[in-house]
Design an enzyme around this catalytic site. Structure first.
Site, PDB file in Angstrom:
ATOM      1  N   LYS A  76       0.829  -1.217   0.000  1.00 55.57           N
ATOM      2  CA  LYS A  76       0.000   0.000   0.000  1.00 55.57           C
ATOM      3  C   LYS A  76       0.859   1.261   0.000  1.00 55.57           C
ATOM      4  CE  LYS A  76      -3.154  -2.698   2.783  1.00 55.57           C
ATOM      5  NZ  LYS A  76      -2.284  -3.499   3.666  1.00 55.57           N
ATOM      6  N   HIS A 109      -3.454   3.668   0.686  1.00 52.72           N
ATOM      7  CA  HIS A 109      -3.724   3.157   2.032  1.00 52.72           C
ATOM      8  C   HIS A 109      -4.948   3.791   2.704  1.00 52.72           C
ATOM      9  CE1 HIS A 109      -1.468   0.947   5.444  1.00 52.72           C
ATOM     10  NE2 HIS A 109      -2.752   0.883   5.634  1.00 52.72           N
TER      11      HIS A 109
END
Ligand code: A2P
Length: 272
Positions: A76, A109
């Site tokens: 991420k 994220h």
């Protein structure tokens, strides 16, 4: 689409139906945990640059006797990176940390930096997403998605970018079934991944879940993981204990509709 232990993304990429979550596993423990997960049969590992364990997650994958194409690796983009160049730079850093040639899934994220939860970063998310689209088209990532995105965050990407995210990874567990967001994702063929499927362990003492687990001759954790799968979400349970790592993968049973309804009625343990 969900079939035979895999979820199939809109672009045809297959994702093993349970992933090994590595949030809160320190780099020093990550090598051992991931190696044990791979030994136990996991073929899907989820990490993030922010977890600070990519190095040992990648090393464990590389050292293990498994072909690269037989293991699905997710990482991420840090939540504070909200521009095009920064995204490319951070992606390159992630690949260096992991020591892999390509990534199976790369996610933004969060829609805002963790230090500024709720901040409107729409323009930044669009810029980051455009960079991810380029990396995807260049074949460096097999699929791209987001994490912690609400409907309005997703809508902004859909309205302003070319590729609709393939995945949204969100907190999802018994008591937090995210009905509206899930329906929106389904409508746009965005696969939902469930992080914290055990509510970070907090729901495992629920009397109701324990009772249902007894009925199926399994553990409360297995009920929680199976619940996610039957809700068409892909669970990412995390553990550093070998017995639990194995246990969390053994969910080949079916919870009846009636018991799913009972589980649906359970309150969010974190909101009590
Ligand atoms: P540990 O890492 O010590 O095994 P989540 O996946 O929702 O984030 O939950 C992770 C938490 O649940 C961790 O504290 C983990 O502890 C614990 N856990 C994971 N699997 C099990 C299990 N099968 N039984 C009991 N606790 C578990």
């Amino acid at each position: 689409m969900h079939k035979d232990h895999v979820f199939v993304l809109r672009n045809g990429v297959e994702v093993p139906e349970i992933g090994f979550g590595t949030w809160q596993i320190p780099n020093e423990e990550a090598y051992e945990s991931v190696t044990y997960a791979l030994k136990s049969g996991y073929t899907h590992i989820d990490t993030a640059n922010a977890y600070k364990n990519e190095e040992n997650v990648g090393k464990a994958v590389r050292d293990f006797d498994i072909a690269r194409e037989d293991v699905f690796v997710t990482s991420k983009l840090n939540s504070n990176i909200k521009d095009y160049d920064g995204t490319i730079e951070r992606f390159n850093e992630t690949m260096e940390n992991l020591g892999l040639d390509y990534l199976d899934l790369y996610l933004i994220h969060a829609p805002w930096p963790w230090s500024e939860v709720g901040k409107d970063c729409t323009e930044g998310n669009i810029q980051a997403w455009k960079a991810m689209e380029e990396l995807y088209k260049a074949g460096k990532i097999r699929s791209i998605g987001v994490s912690n995105f609400e409907i309005s965050d997703l809508q902004a990407i859909i309205d302003n970018c070319e590729i609709v995210p393939f995945v949204n990874q969100i907190p999802f567990y018994i008591g937090r079934d995210q009905e509206e967001l899930l329906a929106f994702c389904k409508q746009h063929e965005i696969m939902v991944e469930a992080y914290s499927p055990l509510a970070t362990g907090e729901i495992l003492n629920s009397e109701e879940i324990k009772e249902i687990a007894e009925k199926y001759d399994c553990t409360p954790a297995q009920i929680c993981i199976r619940y996610c799968i039957q809700k068409d979400t892909l669970p990412l349970p995390k553990s550093t204990h070998e017995g639990r790592i194995v246990e969390n993968l053994q969910v080949d049973f079916e919870i009846s509709e009636e018991d799913m309804a009972r589980l649906d009625a359970i309150e969010d343990v974190r909101k009590k």
